[in-house]
Design a protein around this motif. Structure first.
Motif, short mmCIF file in Angstrom:
data_model
loop_
_atom_site.label_atom_id
_atom_site.label_comp_id
_atom_site.label_asym_id
_atom_site.label_seq_id
_atom_site.Cartn_x
_atom_site.Cartn_y
_atom_site.Cartn_z
N ILE A 185 43.38 32.15 47.80
CA ILE A 185 42.76 33.24 48.57
C ILE A 185 43.51 33.39 49.89
O ILE A 185 43.67 32.42 50.63
CB ILE A 185 41.29 32.93 48.86
CG1 ILE A 185 40.54 32.65 47.55
CG2 ILE A 185 40.64 34.07 49.62
CD1 ILE A 185 39.25 31.88 47.75
N THR B 181 44.38 42.10 44.32
CA THR B 181 43.79 41.15 43.38
C THR B 181 44.73 40.98 42.20
O THR B 181 45.18 41.97 41.62
CB THR B 181 42.42 41.65 42.87
OG1 THR B 181 41.58 41.94 43.99
CG2 THR B 181 41.75 40.59 42.03
N LEU C 47 43.35 38.10 46.51
CA LEU C 47 42.67 37.14 45.66
C LEU C 47 43.49 36.90 44.40
O LEU C 47 43.69 37.83 43.60
CB LEU C 47 41.29 37.69 45.30
CG LEU C 47 40.31 36.78 44.56
CD1 LEU C 47 40.02 35.52 45.36
CD2 LEU C 47 39.01 37.55 44.27
#
Length: 328
Positions: A136, A127, A93
């Motif tokens: 994503i 992340t 992410l």
């Protein structure tokens, strides 16, 4: 000085990246979206990575739960096209610098809902924060019986071309979400938008098709493009009868109002249905599998010797509209 022309997506992969995968048989020359890895004596792992970017693959004002659903489901659609049952996934992410905790919380809730729905669980990832748009990446792993995974490359001349569900809703849904299709009712536009924003991977059907479908892909780039990918990988041609392409009532209404939208229906993508090459003798088995999965399937064409994609209407060859989404 003029900038040198850049190659397209598939030429780029073939030129620069396929050679890097040459020593691994399960990569299939990078001609399919999935890779196949030996897992144990009875199973292979089917592996798929997909990236979606805000403003490119989904609308920037989409709700977090819908973004989560699209990110995961586009990968699940490819696993279905490989004949695999979902197993685990990893998430990378890249959040924009303006990210908010509430957005991430709702995004995680969306993932949790789909984990329950599709029987898959998160097993790792990464992340980061980026100065660019929200990005994503999901890598999904599925399981299939050893050596039974389905690729794009197995079709044979004479195989029939089948497709699940309805075609064109995704591309028309993007038009509706952007304020287009004014001739449709609010309910029709809502149906199409939902099909674009929240794909329905055919995870109930795909795992039933090893041994039935000789080749398979999901309709992500567009029906003509993805049928063409099977034909190219199998070194065949494929013909599509336009009148047989299954349509939702909303798509039929859109085409009645503007027949030029056939280009979007056949080439727009984002349907995430399965497109399959199936020997005629396996047609009854395919129909039985579809009944078990509770899904509609339709025969829309045939593979033959040669190359390329042909579109016909009542037997008359048409000038093919754009064949699919172009990433580059």
């Amino acid at each position: 000085m003029a900038r040198a022309a850049r190659v397209g997506e598939f030429e780029l992969i073939a030129r620069y990246f396929a050679p890097l995968a040459r020593d691994f048989e399960g990569a299939g020359g990078l001609q399919s979206d999935n890779a196949f890895l030996p897992a144990d004596a009875r199973h292979d792992l089917v592996v798929k990575t997909d990236t979606i970017v805000a403003g490119v693959h989904f609308l920037t004002d989409d709700r977090p739960g819908r973004v989560a659903a699209k990110a995961l489901r586009v990968c699940l659609s490819d696993l279905a096209a490989g004949g695999a049952t979902p197993f685990v996934y990893q998430l990378s992410l890249a959040l924009p610098s303006s990210w908010e905790d509430a957005w991430v919380a709702d995004f995680a809730k969306g993932l949790a809902a789909d984990q329950r729905r599709f029987g898959i669980v998160l097993c790792g990832g990464d992340t980061v924060v980026t100065p660019g748009p929200l990005t994503i990446t999901i890598t999904a792993f599925g399981r299939v019986a050893r050596g039974k995974g389905v690729t794009r490359a197995g079709a044979r001349a004479g195989d029939e071309l089948w497709v699940s569900g309805t075609i064109g809703d995704g591309a028309l849904g993007l038009l509706a979400a952007r304020g287009g299709l004014p001739a449709l009712t609010a309910r029709q536009r809502a149906h199409l938008e939902d099909r674009y924003r929240r794909p329905q991977p055919r995870s109930s059907l795909g795992p039933l098709l090893p041994g039935i479908a000789s080749a398979m892909a999901d309709v992500s780039d567009g029906l003509l493009a993805d049928a063409g990918h099977i034909a190219d990988a199998s070194r065949l041609s494929v013909s599509v009868e336009r009148g047989d392409v299954p349509l939702s009532p909303a798509a039929r209404a859109a085409l009645a109002a503007n027949p030029r939208l056939w280009a979007n229906v056949l080439g727009g993508g984002d349907d995430y249905e399965l497109v399959m090459a199936v020997p005629a003798r396996r047609g009854p088995a395919l129909q039985a599998a579809a009944r078990t999965a509770g899904l509609r399937i339709t025969r829309i064409g045939r593979f033959a010797r040669g190359s390329g994609v042909t579109v016909t209407a009542g037997g008359k060859v048409l000038e093919a509209p754009r064949k699919g989404y172009v990433h580059f």
